[in-house]
Write a protein that holds these residues in place. Sequence first.
Motif, PDB file in Angstrom:
ATOM      1  N   LEU A  32       0.720  -0.863   0.428  1.00  0.00           N
ATOM      2  CA  LEU A  32       0.054  -0.077   0.153  1.00  0.00           C
ATOM      3  C   LEU A  32       0.520   1.465   0.303  1.00  0.00           C
ATOM      4  O   LEU A  32       0.387   2.380  -0.956  1.00  0.00           O
ATOM      5  CB  LEU A  32      -1.038  -0.215   0.733  1.00  0.00           C
ATOM      6  N   THR A  66       0.191   3.680  -3.436  1.00  0.00           N
ATOM      7  CA  THR A  66      -0.785   4.481  -3.130  1.00  0.00           C
ATOM      8  C   THR A  66       0.001   5.813  -2.487  1.00  0.00           C
ATOM      9  O   THR A  66       0.754   5.671  -1.668  1.00  0.00           O
ATOM     10  CB  THR A  66      -2.121   3.983  -2.174  1.00  0.00           C
ATOM     11  N   TRP A  91      -1.383   8.445   0.186  1.00  0.00           N
ATOM     12  CA  TRP A  91      -2.110   8.499   1.018  1.00  0.00           C
ATOM     13  C   TRP A  91      -2.450  10.338   1.908  1.00  0.00           C
ATOM     14  O   TRP A  91      -1.599  10.909   1.410  1.00  0.00           O
ATOM     15  CB  TRP A  91      -1.666   7.590   2.202  1.00  0.00           C
ATOM     16  N   SER A 130      -6.323   8.413   0.566  1.00  0.00           N
ATOM     17  CA  SER A 130      -6.933   7.754  -0.255  1.00  0.00           C
ATOM     18  C   SER A 130      -8.381   6.988  -1.130  1.00  0.00           C
ATOM     19  O   SER A 130      -8.060   6.706   0.655  1.00  0.00           O
ATOM     20  CB  SER A 130      -5.938   6.487  -1.370  1.00  0.00           C
ATOM     21  N   TYR A 133     -10.035   3.639  -0.151  1.00  0.00           N
ATOM     22  CA  TYR A 133      -9.867   2.660  -0.079  1.00  0.00           C
ATOM     23  C   TYR A 133     -11.036   1.321  -0.589  1.00  0.00           C
ATOM     24  O   TYR A 133     -12.312   2.176  -0.192  1.00  0.00           O
ATOM     25  CB  TYR A 133      -8.993   1.982   0.575  1.00  0.00           C
ATOM     26  N   TYR A 162     -12.847  -1.563   0.329  1.00  0.00           N
ATOM     27  CA  TYR A 162     -12.650  -2.812   0.833  1.00  0.00           C
ATOM     28  C   TYR A 162     -13.773  -4.484   0.129  1.00  0.00           C
ATOM     29  O   TYR A 162     -14.912  -3.522  -0.183  1.00  0.00           O
ATOM     30  CB  TYR A 162     -12.879  -2.925   2.242  1.00  0.00           C
ATOM     31  N   ASN A 184     -16.252   1.554   0.235  1.00  0.00           N
ATOM     32  CA  ASN A 184     -15.513   2.401  -0.928  1.00  0.00           C
ATOM     33  C   ASN A 184     -15.786   3.443   0.826  1.00  0.00           C
ATOM     34  O   ASN A 184     -16.369   3.893   0.422  1.00  0.00           O
ATOM     35  CB  ASN A 184     -15.657   2.845  -2.072  1.00  0.00           C
ATOM     36  N   PRO A 199      -1.932   2.992   5.535  1.00  0.00           N
ATOM     37  CA  PRO A 199      -1.742   1.504   5.523  1.00  0.00           C
ATOM     38  C   PRO A 199      -2.301   1.222   6.690  1.00  0.00           C
ATOM     39  O   PRO A 199      -2.408   0.267   6.547  1.00  0.00           O
ATOM     40  CB  PRO A 199      -0.652   1.458   4.803  1.00  0.00           C
ATOM     41  N   VAL A 222      -6.459   1.259   7.424  1.00  0.00           N
ATOM     42  CA  VAL A 222      -6.700   0.053   6.131  1.00  0.00           C
ATOM     43  C   VAL A 222      -6.189  -0.984   7.131  1.00  0.00           C
ATOM     44  O   VAL A 222      -7.165  -1.781   7.365  1.00  0.00           O
ATOM     45  CB  VAL A 222      -5.889  -0.133   4.892  1.00  0.00           C
TER      46      VAL A 222
END
Length: 97
Positions: free
Chosen positions: A18, A22, A24, A26, A28, A30, A71, A77, A80
């Motif tokens: 990540l 990416t 950040w 951002s 994401y 799932y 979303n 990260p 996340v």
Amino acid sequence: MSTPSNSEEFYKKLKEQLLETTNWPSEYLYKFIVLTEASKISDLENIFDNMGAVINTTASKNGKYTSVSINLCMSDPDAVIAKYKEVAEKIEGVISL
């Protein structure tokens, strides 16, 4: 993305990927699969409640399972991964993709 037995190693690798791919913060996405039970779907939605998430659910062809796509904007990260861990901890039998 079902987590292997060595989940800490898995999360470490995910964090590295990540960070490399990416910028950040951002958006994401799932994706989870759960048994089609109102309580499981509700519990999953509640984990992402009040975060500005866009949640879509789709039942499988035979209706036994439900795919849940979530979303939302995540800060980094670690955020996340924290949500993945929270879902795995609170919802029995969830499959993360």
